[in-house]
Design an enzyme around this catalytic site. Structure first.
Site, PDB file in Angstrom:
ATOM      1  N   HIS A 514       0.828  -1.207   0.000  1.00  0.00           N
ATOM      2  CA  HIS A 514       0.000   0.000   0.000  1.00  0.00           C
ATOM      3  C   HIS A 514       0.866   1.262   0.000  1.00  0.00           C
ATOM      4  O   HIS A 514       0.682   2.156  -0.830  1.00  0.00           O
ATOM      5  CB  HIS A 514      -0.908  -0.014   1.228  1.00  0.00           C
ATOM      6  CG  HIS A 514      -1.782   1.190   1.371  1.00  0.00           C
ATOM      7  ND1 HIS A 514      -3.125   1.169   1.109  1.00  0.00           N
ATOM      8  CD2 HIS A 514      -1.505   2.469   1.764  1.00  0.00           C
ATOM      9  CE1 HIS A 514      -3.642   2.371   1.324  1.00  0.00           C
ATOM     10  NE2 HIS A 514      -2.671   3.181   1.726  1.00  0.00           N
ATOM     11  N   GLU A 515       1.791   1.329   0.934  1.00  0.00           N
ATOM     12  CA  GLU A 515       2.611   2.538   1.044  1.00  0.00           C
ATOM     13  C   GLU A 515       3.504   2.729  -0.178  1.00  0.00           C
ATOM     14  O   GLU A 515       3.790   3.864  -0.570  1.00  0.00           O
ATOM     15  CB  GLU A 515       3.445   2.498   2.324  1.00  0.00           C
ATOM     16  CG  GLU A 515       2.628   2.595   3.600  1.00  0.00           C
ATOM     17  CD  GLU A 515       1.713   3.809   3.629  1.00  0.00           C
ATOM     18  OE1 GLU A 515       2.073   4.863   3.066  1.00  0.00           O
ATOM     19  OE2 GLU A 515       0.610   3.689   4.194  1.00  0.00           O
ATOM     20  N   HIS A 518       1.746   4.714  -2.746  1.00  0.00           N
ATOM     21  CA  HIS A 518       1.934   6.156  -2.558  1.00  0.00           C
ATOM     22  C   HIS A 518       3.294   6.594  -3.102  1.00  0.00           C
ATOM     23  O   HIS A 518       3.417   7.642  -3.738  1.00  0.00           O
ATOM     24  CB  HIS A 518       1.868   6.502  -1.070  1.00  0.00           C
ATOM     25  CG  HIS A 518       0.492   6.514  -0.495  1.00  0.00           C
ATOM     26  ND1 HIS A 518      -0.529   7.282  -0.989  1.00  0.00           N
ATOM     27  CD2 HIS A 518      -0.029   5.857   0.581  1.00  0.00           C
ATOM     28  CE1 HIS A 518      -1.613   7.108  -0.258  1.00  0.00           C
ATOM     29  NE2 HIS A 518      -1.337   6.243   0.697  1.00  0.00           N
ATOM     30  N   HIS A 521       3.339   7.023  -6.721  1.00  0.00           N
ATOM     31  CA  HIS A 521       2.634   8.248  -7.086  1.00  0.00           C
ATOM     32  C   HIS A 521       3.587   9.446  -7.048  1.00  0.00           C
ATOM     33  O   HIS A 521       3.496  10.362  -7.874  1.00  0.00           O
ATOM     34  CB  HIS A 521       1.466   8.461  -6.124  1.00  0.00           C
ATOM     35  CG  HIS A 521       0.358   9.301  -6.677  1.00  0.00           C
ATOM     36  ND1 HIS A 521      -0.789   9.571  -5.970  1.00  0.00           N
ATOM     37  CD2 HIS A 521       0.209   9.945  -7.859  1.00  0.00           C
ATOM     38  CE1 HIS A 521      -1.593  10.336  -6.689  1.00  0.00           C
ATOM     39  NE2 HIS A 521      -1.009  10.573  -7.840  1.00  0.00           N
TER      40      HIS A 521
END
Length: 722
Positions: A514-515, A518, A521
């Site tokens: 998940h991280e 980020h 991104h």
């Protein structure tokens, strides 16, 4: 929730100001003062590393040279320098244009962005009393400077003049978005208020900023203060060996040799609640967790949060909005609190019904054991695990040997390589802010060095709870300068015993994916303007790329590449994978309800239509009663430790995770339809989602990627709620 980025905490008053390039006074005299202030500060602090190039590889902040005493002079010089730059724009005798006003503001604030980028990363990841004191001193300075920008009528008139010409300027999409956001930033910052109202707004902003900091400091102190000290080995019954070893190491570190210590940090309390047979101790540590900053002591947050909610309501009214939530959500893809409530109310009944079914199943288990008690909140994790084992022959301890931190990192990097062609090379000789930080060079598919990535994975007292991504430097390509990003992931895994590998539960490994979503991104950003870089998107969109990334971890093709036994190298057995998949919908009533209860609580606090200072305990109790929350589940965050909304940037925005999860579930459908590593789909995802940052309307970008608007059904299916 997993994917909190630290950026909102910074952007609340600091990087938002620096990165959107705003500060001001208006007179020539004040401009000369700003020039003199910045120069004088730099002259007095010639050894301050913020005032020159670091001279390090990739211009990574020179953490070895940066000392606590360097921050305050650098902040002061950065604010003064920004004033100087903005004064030049505000006093420009030429007619306002997009280039000499909007774009010119975007090109300012480098020093302030530089120091804030380091400082606010460290106050989250490696704080100390000195940094906390500096933060309190700097906060009103930044709040005042921010207000100087948005309440500067001379500057606003230039912005307004350009905005009124927007249809004749022939701007590209990113420029149109920059102009729109800049104008709205001023109007939402109070530019249209009269003089008396502007004075009132300044005071409100300063009070709120001060209370935000105190809330966070109180919570950190309260979290660090609690210790469950165990001196009888019998009380460890049920706990896995690695959990016991970690507790022994914690005890030794805290001066309790030969004993075991558990804390209210998530990596400590969650395994204790899941496996400890001693019900009284489960109740003790659970109660300590949910009563943090709610003990009527020096760290109590009830008055702080009630005052914050009151001041936010007053500020919204001053700005012409019905509530703080209406003010906030105007800038989100949801647009209004009514839209958010409508979405939540579509999901809540099914989730609550599922949670009640889960209660019944657990109570049956308790009764079957001959126990004479009713399921309580501190029993949930314990009995959920028992039923998971009984129903699916599965518990997360079975997965830990296959998800070491090392192997999971390999899985993350493998997935990113297959999707986007990026490769990584670890470096051990680069500057770091803590000995445990790890650093990688990140190369794009054409072989160019595109980013530096840092990972900070283990829990410590100097780090706030949770998991997040942030940027020490953002990507942009403006004014002849190409800036390549320096991205960090910060997590809170239990530190393994000396000489042992860090083994992760399935959920902890999922958090790593998940991280890194980020992080991608931020690293794959390809924009012109700094204020539109990477995760500079609406709050209810920012979690979307990270939610998508979690899906690859559970795919057999990916698991086969990295989920290998840390001792034997054996690939995770297909039988265990099937158990993971079968159990994935288990306990989703609980997971959805505890999250959504916090979401409702957030919205209730921020749809207040008065500025009365409410009794926090009574307000929360009424909110929980209205949503008909069952007693066996507490909100994921109760008010007194809800730092997302009272110390962070998620006020009226905690719903963003479920909003983004809808997008994430729908987006992954595209990969399932075309192949999880289909290159055309991955290229479209990179082009329209990861690379564009905030340079275009996010929902329009989503439709360009997906070909349609997102539907809610994939999310409900994934959670077993249909």
């Amino acid at each position: 929730m997993k994917g909190l980025t630290l950026k909102p905490l910074v952007a609340s008053i600091t990087l938002a100001m620096a990165l959107t390039a705003c500060s001001s006074t208006t007179t020539q005299e004040n401009q000369q003062v700003a020039n003199s202030q910045a120069s004088d500060i730099k002259a007095q602090h010639t050894q301050n590393p913020f005032f020159s190039d670091y001279g390090t590889f990739f211009e990574i902040p020179d953490f070895d040279r940066i000392q606590d005493e360097h921050y305050l002079p650098a902040f002061k010089a950065g604010i003064a320098e920004l004033q100087q730059e903005i004064n030049t724009i505000a006093n420009n005798p030429q007619a306002p244009t997009f280039a000499n006003t909007i774009e010119a503001m975007e090109f300012t604030g480098d020093l302030l962005a530089r120091v804030a980028g380091v400082f606010y990363n460290l106050t989250g990841a490696n704080t100390n009393p000195q940094l906390q004191a500096i933060s309190k001193e700097v906060s009103p300075m930044l709040s005042s400077s921010r207000d100087d920008i948005f309440l500067n009528d001379k500057l606003f008139q230039r912005v307004k003049a350009v905005y009124q010409q927007k249809d004749q300027l022939n701007l590209n999409t990113a420029q149109q978005k920059l102009l729109e956001d800049t104008y709205k930033g001023f109007t939402r910052g109070g530019a249209n208020l009269n003089a008396e109202q502007k004075t009132q707004l300044r005071a409100l902003n300063e009070q709120i900023g001060k209370l935000n900091l105190e809330f966070g400091d109180n919570l950190l102190a309260e979290t660090n203060a609690f210790e469950l000290v165990i001196d009888n080995a019998a009380d460890l019954s049920g706990l896995p060996k690695d959990v016991i070893d970690t507790a022994a190491a914690t005890a030794s570190k805290r001066g309790y040799e030969g004993k075991w210590v558990f804390t209210t940090q998530r990596p400590s309390i969650t395994p204790f609640l899941t496996y400890a047979d001693n019900r009284e101790l489960r109740q003790q540590i659970y109660t300590a967790y949910i009563e943090r900053a709610n003990n009527n002591n020096a760290n109590d947050n009830k008055k702080h949060l009630a005052k914050i909610a009151s001041l936010r309501s007053e500020r919204a009214k001053l700005m012409g909005y019905e509530t703080h939530a209406h003010f906030v959500l105007e800038e989100r893809t949801a647009k209004t609190p009514e839209n958010v409530y409508e979405l939540l109310n579509k999901i809540w009944p099914a989730a609550l019904e599922q949670a009640k079914n889960e209660v019944s199943v657990m109570q049956e288990q308790i009764d079957a054991e001959g126990k004479d008690f009713k399921l309580a909140a501190w029993d949930w994790w314990y009995y959920a695990d028992k039923i998971r084992v009984a129903k699916y022959s599965f518990n997360e301890q079975q997965t830990k040997p296959y998800f070491s931190l090392e192997s999971t990192l390999k899985g993350v990097f493998y997935t990113a390589n297959r999707l986007f062609g990026i490769t990584v090379k670890e470096r051990t000789d680069l500057p770091k802010y803590h000995p445990e930080v790890r650093t990688w060079e990140v190369y794009d598919k054409d072989g160019t060095l595109m980013s530096v990535f840092m990972g900070d994975y283990f829990v410590r007292d100097s780090k706030r709870g949770g998991a997040w991504m942030n940027a020490y430097r953002q990507q942009y390509n403006m004014n002849g300068v190409e800036s390549k990003p320096i991205i960090v992931n910060v997590l809170n895994y239990p530190r393994p015993a000396e000489g042992e590998p860090a083994l992760l539960t399935f959920d902890e490994a999922s958090t790593l994916f998940h991280e890194f979503g980020h992080a991608l991104h931020g690293m794959l950003s390809d924009v012109q303007y700094r204020s539109q870089s990477g995760t500079s998107v609406p709050r209810d969109y920012v979690e979307f790329p990270s939610q998508v990334m979690e899906n690859w971890m559970t795919q057999p093709e990916v698991l086969a590449q990295f989920a290998k036994h840390y001792q034997t190298g054996e690939v995770i057995p297909q039988e265990l994978v099937e158990k993971i998949q079968a159990a994935s919908k288990f306990n989703q009533g609980f997971a959805t309800v505890e999250y959504m209860a916090a979401t409702f609580l957030d919205l209730d606090w921020h749809t207040l239509k008065d500025n009365k200072v409410h009794d926090a305990a009574q307000f929360e109790a009424k909110s929980l009663q209205n949503m008909q929350l069952i007693s066996e589940i507490a909100p994921r965050y109760r008010s007194t430790y809800f730092s997302h909304i009272f110390a962070g940037g998620y006020s009226a925005g905690y719903y963003s995770y479920i909003w983004s999860d809808i997008l994430g579930a729908d987006a992954f459908e595209a990969f399932k339809e075309n192949g999880i590593f289909d290159q055309e789909t991955a290229d479209k995802f990179r082009k329209y989602i990861l690379s564009t940052g905030g340079s275009d309307d996010p929902m329009e970008l989503y439709k360009k990627f997906r070909g349609k608007e997102a539907g809610i059904e994939p999310l409900l299916r994934s959670r077993g709620l249909l």
